[in-house]
Design a protein around this motif. Structure first.
Motif, mmCIF file in Angstrom:
data_model
loop_
_atom_site.group_PDB
_atom_site.id
_atom_site.type_symbol
_atom_site.label_atom_id
_atom_site.label_comp_id
_atom_site.label_asym_id
_atom_site.label_seq_id
_atom_site.Cartn_x
_atom_site.Cartn_y
_atom_site.Cartn_z
ATOM 1 N N VAL A 8 0.857 -1.193 0.000
ATOM 2 C CA VAL A 8 0.000 0.000 0.000
ATOM 3 C C VAL A 8 0.888 1.237 0.000
ATOM 4 O O VAL A 8 1.601 1.501 0.968
ATOM 5 C CB VAL A 8 -0.922 0.027 1.243
ATOM 6 C CG1 VAL A 8 -1.852 1.239 1.162
ATOM 7 C CG2 VAL A 8 -1.703 -1.264 1.380
ATOM 8 N N ASP A 9 0.863 1.960 -1.113
ATOM 9 C CA ASP A 9 1.658 3.185 -1.235
ATOM 10 C C ASP A 9 1.027 4.038 -2.319
ATOM 11 O O ASP A 9 0.627 3.510 -3.361
ATOM 12 C CB ASP A 9 3.112 2.841 -1.600
ATOM 13 C CG ASP A 9 4.073 3.971 -1.290
ATOM 14 O OD1 ASP A 9 3.839 5.103 -1.786
ATOM 15 O OD2 ASP A 9 5.055 3.738 -0.565
ATOM 16 N N GLU A 32 -1.594 -4.806 -4.845
ATOM 17 C CA GLU A 32 -1.248 -3.402 -4.629
ATOM 18 C C GLU A 32 -2.491 -2.566 -4.363
ATOM 19 O O GLU A 32 -3.569 -2.872 -4.873
ATOM 20 C CB GLU A 32 -0.542 -2.826 -5.864
ATOM 21 C CG GLU A 32 0.793 -3.446 -6.166
ATOM 22 C CD GLU A 32 1.468 -2.800 -7.375
ATOM 23 O OE1 GLU A 32 1.144 -1.636 -7.709
ATOM 24 O OE2 GLU A 32 2.321 -3.458 -7.985
ATOM 25 N N ALA A 33 -2.296 -1.520 -3.586
ATOM 26 C CA ALA A 33 -3.335 -0.522 -3.348
ATOM 27 C C ALA A 33 -2.652 0.842 -3.301
ATOM 28 O O ALA A 33 -1.537 0.957 -2.791
ATOM 29 C CB ALA A 33 -4.065 -0.808 -2.039
ATOM 30 N N GLN A 34 -3.350 1.863 -3.827
ATOM 31 C CA GLN A 34 -2.725 3.187 -3.891
ATOM 32 C C GLN A 34 -3.196 4.153 -2.807
ATOM 33 O O GLN A 34 -2.682 5.254 -2.695
ATOM 34 C CB GLN A 34 -2.923 3.796 -5.265
ATOM 35 C CG GLN A 34 -4.373 4.044 -5.633
ATOM 36 C CD GLN A 34 -4.518 4.568 -7.047
ATOM 37 O OE1 GLN A 34 -3.529 4.912 -7.692
ATOM 38 N NE2 GLN A 34 -5.748 4.631 -7.525
ATOM 39 N N ASP A 35 -4.191 3.743 -2.005
ATOM 40 C CA ASP A 35 -4.635 4.602 -0.908
ATOM 41 C C ASP A 35 -5.297 3.737 0.173
ATOM 42 O O ASP A 35 -5.447 2.528 0.013
ATOM 43 C CB ASP A 35 -5.581 5.701 -1.404
ATOM 44 C CG ASP A 35 -6.834 5.160 -2.076
ATOM 45 O OD1 ASP A 35 -7.390 4.144 -1.598
ATOM 46 O OD2 ASP A 35 -7.273 5.762 -3.075
ATOM 47 N N GLY A 36 -5.703 4.388 1.233
ATOM 48 C CA GLY A 36 -6.248 3.673 2.378
ATOM 49 C C GLY A 36 -7.523 2.906 2.084
ATOM 50 O O GLY A 36 -7.686 1.759 2.517
ATOM 51 N N GLU A 37 -8.441 3.517 1.358
ATOM 52 C CA GLU A 37 -9.708 2.848 1.042
ATOM 53 C C GLU A 37 -9.470 1.598 0.197
ATOM 54 O O GLU A 37 -10.039 0.537 0.445
ATOM 55 C CB GLU A 37 -10.663 3.808 0.319
ATOM 56 C CG GLU A 37 -11.222 4.916 1.197
ATOM 57 C CD GLU A 37 -11.984 4.412 2.421
ATOM 58 O OE1 GLU A 37 -12.624 3.346 2.350
ATOM 59 O OE2 GLU A 37 -11.920 5.093 3.458
ATOM 60 N N GLU A 38 -8.625 1.743 -0.817
ATOM 61 C CA GLU A 38 -8.290 0.611 -1.685
ATOM 62 C C GLU A 38 -7.581 -0.478 -0.863
ATOM 63 O O GLU A 38 -7.789 -1.668 -1.085
ATOM 64 C CB GLU A 38 -7.384 1.104 -2.817
ATOM 65 C CG GLU A 38 -7.430 0.255 -4.060
ATOM 66 C CD GLU A 38 -6.615 0.853 -5.191
ATOM 67 O OE1 GLU A 38 -5.470 0.397 -5.389
ATOM 68 O OE2 GLU A 38 -7.116 1.772 -5.873
ATOM 69 N N MET A 57 -0.406 9.169 3.018
ATOM 70 C CA MET A 57 -1.177 8.960 1.789
ATOM 71 C C MET A 57 -2.364 9.908 1.806
ATOM 72 O O MET A 57 -2.798 10.339 2.870
ATOM 73 C CB MET A 57 -1.712 7.513 1.734
ATOM 74 C CG MET A 57 -0.650 6.447 1.700
ATOM 75 S SD MET A 57 -1.366 4.789 1.573
ATOM 76 C CE MET A 57 -2.146 4.591 3.165
ATOM 77 N N PRO A 58 -2.913 10.230 0.625
ATOM 78 C CA PRO A 58 -4.123 11.050 0.609
ATOM 79 C C PRO A 58 -5.289 10.266 1.210
ATOM 80 O O PRO A 58 -5.309 9.041 1.156
ATOM 81 C CB PRO A 58 -4.346 11.322 -0.884
ATOM 82 C CG PRO A 58 -3.555 10.283 -1.607
ATOM 83 C CD PRO A 58 -2.445 9.873 -0.703
ATOM 84 N N ILE A 63 -1.580 5.063 9.391
ATOM 85 C CA ILE A 63 -1.881 4.753 10.793
ATOM 86 C C ILE A 63 -3.372 4.424 10.947
ATOM 87 O O ILE A 63 -3.745 3.463 11.619
ATOM 88 C CB ILE A 63 -1.485 5.912 11.738
ATOM 89 C CG1 ILE A 63 0.012 6.235 11.628
ATOM 90 C CG2 ILE A 63 -1.892 5.617 13.175
ATOM 91 C CD1 ILE A 63 0.959 5.270 12.284
ATOM 92 N N GLU A 64 -4.238 5.218 10.305
ATOM 93 C CA GLU A 64 -5.684 4.959 10.365
ATOM 94 C C GLU A 64 -6.024 3.605 9.739
ATOM 95 O O GLU A 64 -6.828 2.840 10.279
ATOM 96 C CB GLU A 64 -6.459 6.068 9.643
ATOM 97 C CG GLU A 64 -6.412 7.408 10.354
ATOM 98 C CD GLU A 64 -6.986 8.536 9.501
ATOM 99 O OE1 GLU A 64 -7.853 9.256 10.021
ATOM 100 O OE2 GLU A 64 -6.577 8.687 8.332
ATOM 101 N N VAL A 65 -5.403 3.314 8.595
ATOM 102 C CA VAL A 65 -5.627 2.024 7.931
ATOM 103 C C VAL A 65 -5.145 0.887 8.825
ATOM 104 O O VAL A 65 -5.836 -0.115 9.008
ATOM 105 C CB VAL A 65 -4.907 1.985 6.558
ATOM 106 C CG1 VAL A 65 -4.982 0.601 5.946
ATOM 107 C CG2 VAL A 65 -5.508 3.025 5.614
ATOM 108 N N LEU A 66 -3.977 1.056 9.406
ATOM 109 C CA LEU A 66 -3.420 0.050 10.317
ATOM 110 C C LEU A 66 -4.384 -0.228 11.473
ATOM 111 O O LEU A 66 -4.639 -1.390 11.809
ATOM 112 C CB LEU A 66 -2.070 0.524 10.853
ATOM 113 C CG LEU A 66 -1.436 -0.307 11.973
ATOM 114 C CD1 LEU A 66 -1.126 -1.722 11.495
ATOM 115 C CD2 LEU A 66 -0.179 0.374 12.486
#
Length: 120
Positions: A8-9, A32-38, A57-58, A63-66
């Protein structure tokens, strides 16, 4: 190797570098994912063994995703990978459930050591 890894980046270049390195290490199931939602969608769909997660990330931060991932699966190994090498961010990530932290730009040997340590 049968392990599934989610990268994720928000930077396509960084995802490519990490994917190439993982492929050279013998890992084949790489998502792969390009943002938190993905990232959250891919995590739920693929159920990876390890997530390599950027902090900045936008939208949702790493941290929120984690925190969301850790709430759903506290056993999942998440390695934070960020250009932000500040002690405070590293500490916050570890407190939120990250198992390790890699500072970008990383040395290939160090990256490989951390990933193999958490997957073998």
């Amino acid at each position: 190797m049968d392990k599934k890894i989610l990268i994720v980046d928000d930077a396509m270049f960084m995802r490519s570098v990490i994917r190439k390195t993982l492929s050279e290490m013998g890992y084949q199931h790489i998502f792969e994912a390009q943002d938190g939602e993905e990232a959250l969608l891919s995590f739920r769909e693929h159920q990876p063994d390890l997530i390599i997660l950027d902090i900045t990330m936008p939208g949702k931060s790493g941290i929120e995703v984690l925190e969301e991932i850790h709430d759903e699966n506290p056993q999942l190994k998440v390695v934070m990978c960020s250009a932000i090498g500040q002690e405070m961010m590293i500490q916050k990530a570890l407190e939120a459930g990250a198992v390790d932290f890699i500072v970008k730009p990383f040395k290939k040997e160090e990256f490989c050591r951390v990933i193999d340590y958490h997957l073998v």
